[in-house]
Design a protein around this motif. Structure first.
Motif, mmCIF file in Angstrom:
data_model
loop_
_atom_site.group_PDB
_atom_site.id
_atom_site.type_symbol
_atom_site.label_atom_id
_atom_site.label_comp_id
_atom_site.label_asym_id
_atom_site.label_seq_id
_atom_site.Cartn_x
_atom_site.Cartn_y
_atom_site.Cartn_z
ATOM 1 N N GLY A 1 -27.218 -13.437 -61.920
ATOM 2 C CA GLY A 1 -27.223 -14.488 -62.932
ATOM 3 C C GLY A 1 -26.558 -15.753 -62.436
ATOM 4 O O GLY A 1 -25.878 -16.456 -63.192
ATOM 5 N N ALA A 2 -26.785 -16.085 -61.153
ATOM 6 C CA ALA A 2 -26.093 -17.217 -60.532
ATOM 7 C C ALA A 2 -26.825 -18.541 -60.713
ATOM 8 O O ALA A 2 -26.438 -19.542 -60.113
ATOM 9 N N SER A 3 -27.855 -18.564 -61.529
ATOM 10 C CA SER A 3 -28.640 -19.792 -61.691
ATOM 11 C C SER A 3 -28.056 -20.745 -62.719
ATOM 12 O O SER A 3 -28.503 -21.887 -62.835
ATOM 13 N N ALA A 4 -27.055 -20.297 -63.487
ATOM 14 C CA ALA A 4 -26.486 -21.152 -64.533
ATOM 15 C C ALA A 4 -25.147 -20.596 -64.996
ATOM 16 O O ALA A 4 -24.778 -19.459 -64.687
ATOM 17 N N GLY A 5 -24.425 -21.414 -65.761
ATOM 18 C CA GLY A 5 -23.242 -20.963 -66.481
ATOM 19 C C GLY A 5 -22.166 -20.305 -65.635
ATOM 20 O O GLY A 5 -21.809 -20.767 -64.552
ATOM 21 N N MET A 6 -21.640 -19.193 -66.157
ATOM 22 C CA MET A 6 -20.517 -18.513 -65.518
ATOM 23 C C MET A 6 -20.872 -18.036 -64.115
ATOM 24 O O MET A 6 -20.040 -18.099 -63.204
ATOM 25 N N GLY A 7 -22.086 -17.547 -63.930
ATOM 26 C CA GLY A 7 -22.492 -17.058 -62.620
ATOM 27 C C GLY A 7 -22.500 -18.152 -61.571
ATOM 28 O O GLY A 7 -21.990 -17.976 -60.451
ATOM 29 N N LYS A 8 -23.059 -19.292 -61.927
ATOM 30 C CA LYS A 8 -23.127 -20.407 -60.985
ATOM 31 C C LYS A 8 -21.730 -20.927 -60.664
ATOM 32 O O LYS A 8 -21.402 -21.182 -59.489
ATOM 33 N N GLU A 9 -20.895 -21.085 -61.679
ATOM 34 C CA GLU A 9 -19.539 -21.596 -61.443
ATOM 35 C C GLU A 9 -18.704 -20.616 -60.625
ATOM 36 O O GLU A 9 -17.893 -21.026 -59.792
ATOM 37 N N LEU B 1 -16.947 -21.433 -57.030
ATOM 38 C CA LEU B 1 -15.507 -21.255 -56.863
ATOM 39 C C LEU B 1 -15.191 -20.312 -55.710
ATOM 40 O O LEU B 1 -14.330 -20.604 -54.869
ATOM 41 N N LEU B 2 -15.881 -19.185 -55.646
ATOM 42 C CA LEU B 2 -15.587 -18.210 -54.593
ATOM 43 C C LEU B 2 -15.991 -18.731 -53.220
ATOM 44 O O LEU B 2 -15.299 -18.493 -52.226
ATOM 45 N N ALA B 3 -17.105 -19.458 -53.151
ATOM 46 C CA ALA B 3 -17.517 -20.037 -51.867
ATOM 47 C C ALA B 3 -16.487 -21.048 -51.385
ATOM 48 O O ALA B 3 -16.143 -21.099 -50.190
ATOM 49 N N GLY C 1 -25.779 -15.518 -54.199
ATOM 50 C CA GLY C 1 -26.135 -15.726 -55.593
ATOM 51 C C GLY C 1 -27.541 -15.221 -55.845
ATOM 52 O O GLY C 1 -28.466 -15.555 -55.094
ATOM 53 N N ALA C 2 -27.703 -14.419 -56.881
ATOM 54 C CA ALA C 2 -29.008 -13.821 -57.175
ATOM 55 C C ALA C 2 -29.445 -14.188 -58.585
ATOM 56 O O ALA C 2 -28.627 -14.221 -59.516
ATOM 57 N N GLU D 1 -12.540 -18.618 -63.014
ATOM 58 C CA GLU D 1 -11.157 -18.447 -62.545
ATOM 59 C C GLU D 1 -10.640 -17.051 -62.870
ATOM 60 O O GLU D 1 -9.902 -16.450 -62.083
ATOM 61 N N LEU D 2 -11.034 -16.529 -64.005
ATOM 62 C CA LEU D 2 -10.618 -15.187 -64.403
ATOM 63 C C LEU D 2 -11.218 -14.136 -63.463
ATOM 64 O O LEU D 2 -10.546 -13.175 -63.074
ATOM 65 N N ILE D 3 -12.475 -14.335 -63.093
ATOM 66 C CA ILE D 3 -13.139 -13.416 -62.173
ATOM 67 C C ILE D 3 -12.448 -13.434 -60.809
ATOM 68 O O ILE D 3 -12.198 -12.378 -60.202
ATOM 69 N N ARG D 4 -12.121 -14.626 -60.340
ATOM 70 C CA ARG D 4 -11.415 -14.707 -59.056
ATOM 71 C C ARG D 4 -10.059 -14.005 -59.138
ATOM 72 O O ARG D 4 -9.656 -13.295 -58.199
#
Length: 270
Positions: free
Chosen positions: A9-17, A21-23, A31-32, A225-228
């Motif tokens: 879900g890296a095309s938008a929203g939380m996934g893209k951000e 951030l991690l990169a 990203g998929a 940020e929470l995911i990181r």
């Protein structure tokens, strides 16, 4: 050695951000998403993009195999792909309900199956499942969405103890209100399913509530940020909560009995 991360879900929203951030932090990020064209802006940032549909077995297997062929491992899986199918349980076609669970539960589960052998070989791994505060309590007209998130929560709890002996952590992220395409999609599904609904009067009130609440939602980077934080913690918490009204609602749900909590929720539709 840089950790290898797969984010769906890296095309938008939380996934893209989260991918950005991690990169920027030094991770090797894949990203998929189905909409590869929506991820073109990630490629100049060093993020590798993959076409992946989490309801398609061949698509998931191919994506994971591509990463393993290039990197020889996947250290972190962020199961972010998901959406909200809103409408009265009576109104939503069962085919749509099944698709909701296919995306939000079975797609995540299949990717977990595919990445675990690599994590076991490494003796380390993080599986981050993006749930919702809607996995803690249910509101009217979100039954199928809540069913999917309740299921993901239970799956995560079982999995956590299964894979702990292999050095693998399972973390659940429970966002509240977040600015993203999710809200508009949930709203569109609600209106679509309720055109001839016997529940239309209350549904119209919910639609109005969703529109107003969306103005107060937090930026997706808050969840990124929470995911990181969860990835980098040596002993991560089992659950992380953030987003508009997230912590407050989770606390209220813990404290109130079912009948009183129902009254609080239904009070929002008056």
């Amino acid at each position: 050695m840089n950790k290898v991360v797969l984010i769906t879900g890296a095309s938008a929203g939380m996934g893209k951000e989260t991918a950005k951030l991690l990169a920027a932090t030094g991770y090797t990020v894949y990203g998929a998403a189905r909409r590869v064209e929506k991820m073109k802006d990630l490629e100049p940032l060093g993020i590798k993009t993959l076409a992946m549909d989490v309801t398609d077995e061949a698509s998931m297997v191919s994506g994971v195999e591509q990463i393993l062929a290039k990197e020889d491992r996947i250290d972190v899986l962020v199961n972010n792909a998901g959406f909200g199918s809103y409408g009265a349980i009576e109104d939503v076609p069962i085919a749509d309900a099944k698709y909701q669970l296919d995306v939000n539960v079975f797609g995540a589960a299949r990717l977990i199956q595919l990445v675990l052998p690599s994590m076991r070989r490494s003796g380390w791994g993080k599986i981050i499942n993006i749930s919702s505060i809607g996995g803690k309590f249910a509101t009217p007209y979100g039954g199928w969405y809540h069913a999917s998130k309740f299921a993901l929560e239970g799956l995560s709890d079982a999995l956590r103890n299964e894979v702990k002996p292999f050095g693998i952590d399972v973390v659940v992220i429970e966002p509240g209100g977040v600015k993203s395409e999710w809200g508009q999609l949930a709203y569109d599904n609600l209106i679509k399913s309720s055109r001839q609904s016997a529940y239309r009067e209350t549904i119209d009130k919910l639609a109005g509530f969703l529109e107003k609440a969306g103005e107060k939602n937090v930026e997706p980077m808050v969840i990124a940020e929470l995911i990181r934080e969860a990835i980098e913690a040596k002993r991560p918490k089992f659950r992380y909560v953030a987003g508009y009204m997230a912590k407050q609602l989770v606390i209220v749900r813990k404290l109130l009995p079912d009948r009183l909590f129902d009254r609080v929720i239904m009070g929002q539709f008056r």
